[in-house]
Design a protein around this motif. Structure first.
Motif, PDB file in Angstrom:
ATOM      1  N   THR A 126      13.306   2.230  11.600  1.00 36.72           N
ATOM      2  CA  THR A 126      12.696   1.983  12.907  1.00 36.72           C
ATOM      3  C   THR A 126      11.358   2.704  13.012  1.00 36.72           C
ATOM      4  OG1 THR A 126      14.801   1.613  14.035  1.00 36.72           O
ATOM      5  CG2 THR A 126      12.954   2.340  15.388  1.00 36.72           C
ATOM      6  N   ASP A 127      11.315   3.961  12.590  1.00 37.23           N
ATOM      7  CA  ASP A 127      10.074   4.722  12.653  1.00 37.23           C
ATOM      8  C   ASP A 127       9.013   4.132  11.733  1.00 37.23           C
ATOM      9  OD1 ASP A 127      11.018   6.928  14.438  1.00 37.23           O
ATOM     10  OD2 ASP A 127      12.405   7.258  12.787  1.00 37.23           O
ATOM     11  N   LEU A 128       9.421   3.703  10.552  1.00 36.87           N
ATOM     12  CA  LEU A 128       8.479   3.076   9.629  1.00 36.87           C
ATOM     13  C   LEU A 128       7.928   1.783  10.215  1.00 36.87           C
ATOM     14  CD1 LEU A 128      10.479   3.571   6.293  1.00 36.87           C
ATOM     15  CD2 LEU A 128       8.446   4.833   7.017  1.00 36.87           C
ATOM     16  N   ALA A 129       8.790   1.007  10.874  1.00 38.34           N
ATOM     17  CA  ALA A 129       8.350  -0.253  11.479  1.00 38.34           C
ATOM     18  C   ALA A 129       7.382  -0.006  12.625  1.00 38.34           C
ATOM     19  CB  ALA A 129       9.563  -1.048  11.962  1.00 38.34           C
ATOM     20  N   LEU A 130       7.666   0.992  13.464  1.00 37.67           N
ATOM     21  CA  LEU A 130       6.773   1.303  14.574  1.00 37.67           C
ATOM     22  C   LEU A 130       5.398   1.717  14.070  1.00 37.67           C
ATOM     23  CD1 LEU A 130       9.153   3.271  16.985  1.00 37.67           C
ATOM     24  CD2 LEU A 130       8.445   0.884  17.134  1.00 37.67           C
ATOM     25  N   ARG A 131       5.373   2.573  13.044  1.00 40.69           N
ATOM     26  CA  ARG A 131       4.088   3.012  12.510  1.00 40.69           C
ATOM     27  C   ARG A 131       3.371   1.860  11.817  1.00 40.69           C
ATOM     28  NH1 ARG A 131       5.829   7.111  10.237  1.00 40.69           N
ATOM     29  NH2 ARG A 131       5.330   8.702  11.769  1.00 40.69           N
ATOM     30  N   CYS A 132       4.125   0.996  11.174  1.00 42.00           N
ATOM     31  CA  CYS A 132       3.539  -0.183  10.527  1.00 42.00           C
ATOM     32  C   CYS A 132       2.834  -1.066  11.547  1.00 42.00           C
ATOM     33  CB  CYS A 132       4.644  -0.973   9.817  1.00 42.00           C
ATOM     34  SG  CYS A 132       4.121  -2.538   9.092  1.00 42.00           S
TER      35      CYS A 132
ATOM     36  N   VAL B 181       0.871  -1.176   0.000  1.00 43.36           N
ATOM     37  CA  VAL B 181       0.000   0.000   0.000  1.00 43.36           C
ATOM     38  C   VAL B 181       0.904   1.221   0.000  1.00 43.36           C
ATOM     39  CG1 VAL B 181      -1.812   1.282   1.191  1.00 43.36           C
ATOM     40  CG2 VAL B 181      -1.810  -1.221   1.268  1.00 43.36           C
ATOM     41  N   GLN B 182       0.869   1.991  -1.066  1.00 40.68           N
ATOM     42  CA  GLN B 182       1.801   3.089  -1.257  1.00 40.68           C
ATOM     43  C   GLN B 182       1.819   4.044  -0.063  1.00 40.68           C
ATOM     44  OE1 GLN B 182       3.752   3.432  -4.155  1.00 40.68           O
ATOM     45  NE2 GLN B 182       4.812   5.108  -3.144  1.00 40.68           N
ATOM     46  N   ASP B 183       3.002   4.188   0.552  1.00 42.19           N
ATOM     47  CA  ASP B 183       3.261   5.173   1.613  1.00 42.19           C
ATOM     48  C   ASP B 183       2.350   5.032   2.831  1.00 42.19           C
ATOM     49  OD1 ASP B 183       5.342   6.378   0.187  1.00 42.19           O
ATOM     50  OD2 ASP B 183       3.963   7.717  -0.864  1.00 42.19           O
ATOM     51  N   ILE B 184       1.862   3.839   3.106  1.00 42.86           N
ATOM     52  CA  ILE B 184       0.946   3.666   4.232  1.00 42.86           C
ATOM     53  C   ILE B 184       1.603   3.981   5.566  1.00 42.86           C
ATOM     54  CG2 ILE B 184       1.446   1.184   4.452  1.00 42.86           C
ATOM     55  CD1 ILE B 184      -1.493   0.815   5.275  1.00 42.86           C
ATOM     56  N   ASN B 185       2.914   3.778   5.659  1.00 42.91           N
ATOM     57  CA  ASN B 185       3.634   4.040   6.916  1.00 42.91           C
ATOM     58  C   ASN B 185       4.553   5.255   6.823  1.00 42.91           C
ATOM     59  OD1 ASN B 185       2.555   1.544   7.978  1.00 42.91           O
ATOM     60  ND2 ASN B 185       4.094   0.482   6.748  1.00 42.91           N
TER      61      ASN B 185
ATOM     62  N   ASP C  86      -1.802  -9.559  25.194  1.00 41.62           N
ATOM     63  CA  ASP C  86      -2.726 -10.082  24.206  1.00 41.62           C
ATOM     64  C   ASP C  86      -3.913  -9.164  23.957  1.00 41.62           C
ATOM     65  OD1 ASP C  86      -1.292 -12.370  23.680  1.00 41.62           O
ATOM     66  OD2 ASP C  86      -2.203 -13.487  25.315  1.00 41.62           O
ATOM     67  N   HIS C  87      -3.948  -8.005  24.580  1.00 42.81           N
ATOM     68  CA  HIS C  87      -5.123  -7.156  24.399  1.00 42.81           C
ATOM     69  C   HIS C  87      -4.967  -6.206  23.229  1.00 42.81           C
ATOM     70  CE1 HIS C  87      -2.871  -3.923  26.275  1.00 42.81           C
ATOM     71  NE2 HIS C  87      -3.899  -3.093  26.174  1.00 42.81           N
ATOM     72  N   LYS C  88      -3.908  -6.361  22.458  1.00 42.38           N
ATOM     73  CA  LYS C  88      -3.697  -5.564  21.256  1.00 42.38           C
ATOM     74  C   LYS C  88      -3.237  -6.475  20.122  1.00 42.38           C
ATOM     75  CE  LYS C  88      -2.580  -0.854  22.676  1.00 42.38           C
ATOM     76  NZ  LYS C  88      -3.271  -0.231  21.535  1.00 42.38           N
ATOM     77  N   PRO C  89      -3.452  -6.045  18.869  1.00 42.82           N
ATOM     78  CA  PRO C  89      -2.956  -6.866  17.753  1.00 42.82           C
ATOM     79  C   PRO C  89      -1.452  -7.078  17.818  1.00 42.82           C
ATOM     80  CG  PRO C  89      -4.440  -5.151  16.972  1.00 42.82           C
ATOM     81  CD  PRO C  89      -4.188  -4.863  18.417  1.00 42.82           C
ATOM     82  N   VAL C  90      -0.724  -6.106  18.387  1.00 41.27           N
ATOM     83  CA  VAL C  90       0.723  -6.225  18.533  1.00 41.27           C
ATOM     84  C   VAL C  90       1.040  -6.614  19.976  1.00 41.27           C
ATOM     85  CG1 VAL C  90       2.935  -5.039  18.352  1.00 41.27           C
ATOM     86  CG2 VAL C  90       1.117  -4.521  16.718  1.00 41.27           C
ATOM     87  N   ALA C  91       1.573  -7.805  20.151  1.00 35.78           N
ATOM     88  CA  ALA C  91       1.856  -8.300  21.491  1.00 35.78           C
ATOM     89  C   ALA C  91       3.136  -7.718  22.066  1.00 35.78           C
ATOM     90  CB  ALA C  91       1.950  -9.824  21.476  1.00 35.78           C
ATOM     91  N   GLY C  92       4.049  -7.268  21.206  1.00 34.16           N
ATOM     92  CA  GLY C  92       5.295  -6.709  21.717  1.00 34.16           C
ATOM     93  C   GLY C  92       6.197  -6.232  20.593  1.00 34.16           C
ATOM     94  N   ILE C  93       7.158  -5.399  20.980  1.00 32.11           N
ATOM     95  CA  ILE C  93       8.138  -4.856  20.041  1.00 32.11           C
ATOM     96  C   ILE C  93       9.510  -4.913  20.701  1.00 32.11           C
ATOM     97  CG2 ILE C  93       8.888  -2.822  18.740  1.00 32.11           C
ATOM     98  CD1 ILE C  93       5.947  -1.867  18.828  1.00 32.11           C
TER      99      ILE C  93
ATOM    100  N   GLU D 181       0.076   1.531  14.110  1.00 37.02           N
ATOM    101  CA  GLU D 181      -0.955   2.322  13.437  1.00 37.02           C
ATOM    102  C   GLU D 181      -1.633   1.532  12.328  1.00 37.02           C
ATOM    103  OE1 GLU D 181      -0.373   6.445  12.388  1.00 37.02           O
ATOM    104  OE2 GLU D 181       1.278   6.624  13.822  1.00 37.02           O
ATOM    105  N   SER D 182      -0.898   1.249  11.246  1.00 35.83           N
ATOM    106  CA  SER D 182      -1.555   0.642  10.084  1.00 35.83           C
ATOM    107  C   SER D 182      -2.054  -0.770  10.371  1.00 35.83           C
ATOM    108  CB  SER D 182      -0.609   0.644   8.880  1.00 35.83           C
ATOM    109  OG  SER D 182       0.539  -0.149   9.127  1.00 35.83           O
ATOM    110  N   TYR D 183      -1.266  -1.572  11.108  1.00 34.52           N
ATOM    111  CA  TYR D 183      -1.729  -2.935  11.387  1.00 34.52           C
ATOM    112  C   TYR D 183      -2.902  -2.945  12.358  1.00 34.52           C
ATOM    113  CZ  TYR D 183      -1.772  -7.842  12.716  1.00 34.52           C
ATOM    114  OH  TYR D 183      -2.170  -9.121  12.952  1.00 34.52           O
TER     115      TYR D 183
END
Length: 461
Positions: free
Chosen positions: A258-264, A77-81, A306-313, A267-269
């Motif tokens: 790193t910033d792109l991965a965090l936003r990915c 998806v173009q420029d989503i992050n 487990d209360h978010k789609p992202v369990a950890g970073i 936010e977007s996920y």
């Protein structure tokens, strides 16, 4: 030339071409014009002039050339992050550090110290290890460079285990995966665990990948060749199907990546998992995680990851000088302390002083040579900043080596603090820690984040 190989001698490489020619031919297609009986003309490929093609077969070649634009995958998806959409906020002309006067530099340093006032500058040490790498760490066949990488990977896994992220029913997404070594060791650590998925994100083609060697049926490796800037995790087929909680990992994820991965991730996920007419992402992913792995957080009292789609970073940071205001997730933090894109432009360049600035000012300092310490991690990233930009000659007599190092570290902490506050606003408990000794890697800071246990509702963006 070797038997069965092309007979053309490549002057640039000082050896014969190693391509295999067609039966009955002395030269390969690339060097076929060398044969006297061949009068067909070869021209540079318009898609990639590094190779040539027969002029009368150009159209046929363009349809199968490896350099042709390939169909975009469903998760592109173009420029989503990308972040900032209004480029008017960014000054058109950026002045280099070496062009600043001593007064302008001092003003920047005053702003830096004022903005850093109150930040935790002495990070906690979390230098851990993991049993999965003990055999490799004790193997005398590994050289010094390999040993340093293994120590870093072991500490990253140790920190993941401490945060209860090495669990079944997870999808581990390795950003900037390269050869996929970090995912490899996570897989080894989870060798007796079922329902584990690995997504290895890397925009470039990579040689000597290790993910293709995994044969276990209970873990799946999939490589996504895409820039993180355009990656929509929610559209990756395996995540659409299984709805597994995601754990984002990375070892030396350079600068803006790193910033792109965090936003990915946050936010977007999360947006893809939520949807307008569906139940909240938090509840949905908690339910999915419970169904696939009821014991995912054994030993974790609250099961809060487990209360978010992202369990950890868990991301090992590096190369702050490659950060970009357009993609930076901490822009609101910078604005809150009275800073903007101009200051960010200088601070991200001054951040290299934390490593480059340790070099003594000598006549050799203006060359392109790099210190041995800087090349410790060349497998993942390369240091592109030269001493001239980092200021060892320019600021001679104004700043000492130790002062440059201190200022560089302050710049790194300030940039990372913006990331921490961004994650906190998104509902995560985030932290920075030293995960290895500076003798192992000068880029030795680890960013970790898990969903905040105190948050019961979705955060506002």
């Amino acid at each position: 030339p070797r038997p069965g190989r092309c007979g053309y001698f490549v002057q640039r490489k000082g050896r014969f071409c190693r391509m295999v020619p067609a039966p009955g031919r002395r030269f390969c297609g690339e060097h076929g014009q060398e044969e006297e009986q061949n009068d067909r003309k070869r021209i540079p490929c318009p898609l990639d002039p590094k190779h040539t093609v027969y002029e009368d077969q150009l159209q046929k070649h363009l349809r199968k050339c490896n350099s042709r634009e390939k169909p975009k995958p469903v998760y592109f998806v173009q420029d989503i992050n990308a972040g900032l959409k209004d480029v008017a906020e960014i000054p058109e002309k950026q002045v280099t550090l070496s062009s600043l006067s001593s007064e302008e530099l001092q003003n920047l340093i005053v702003k830096l110290k004022k903005a850093s006032n109150g930040l935790e500058l002495h990070l906690k040490e979390e230098i851990l290890s993991h049993q999965a790498l003990q055999e490799a760490l004790n193997d005398p066949k590994n050289g010094e460079s390999a040993f340093k990488h293994l120590k870093q990977q072991a500490s990253i896994l140790g920190n993941m285990e401490k945060l209860h992220l090495l669990c079944p029913g997870r999808c581990f997404v390795e950003f900037g995966a390269g050869r996929g070594k970090l995912s490899h060791w996570v897989d080894v650590a989870l060798q007796n665990v079922e329902n584990v998925q690995f997504l290895l994100v890397e925009r470039a083609t990579t040689r000597f990948k290790v993910d293709g060697k995994h044969k276990r049926r209970d873990s799946i490796f999939e490589r996504l060749q895409v820039d993180i800037q355009h990656l929509c995790l929610g559209k990756v087929p395996i995540l659409e199907k299984k709805k597994l909680p995601v754990v984002g990992i990375g070892k030396h994820l350079c600068g803006a990546a790193t910033d792109l991965a965090l936003r990915c991730l946050v936010e977007s996920y999360s947006a893809c998992c939520g949807g307008e007419n569906e139940e909240p992402a938090a509840k949905r992913c908690r339910t999915a995680a419970t169904e696939v792995a009821p014991d995912t957080a054994a030993g974790n009292d609250s099961n809060t990851e487990d209360h978010k789609p992202v369990a950890g970073i868990v991301i090992a940071l590096c190369c702050h000088h490659k950060c970009d205001w357009t993609h930076y997730v901490g822009r609101e933090f910078f604005k809150s302390v009275g800073l903007g894109p101009v200051e960010f432009h200088y601070f991200q360049r001054m951040s290299s002083w934390a490593t480059c600035g340790m070099r003594e000012t000598t006549s050799k300092a203006s060359t392109s040579e790099e210190s041995e310490d800087q090349t410790n991690d060349t497998e993942e990233h390369e240091q592109t900043f030269r001493t001239a930009e980092s200021g060892s000659d320019t600021w001679q007599g104004i700043l000492t080596v130790e002062e440059r190092k201190e200022i560089g570290c302050l710049c790194k902490r300030l940039i990372d603090q913006g990331r921490i506050e961004y994650l906190q606003q998104q509902g995560y408990k985030a932290a920075l820690q030293y995960y290895t000794e500076s003798a192992v890697s000068l880029e030795n800071v680890l960013l970790t984040a898990v969903p905040s246990p105190s948050l019961t509702t979705e955060p506002t963006t």
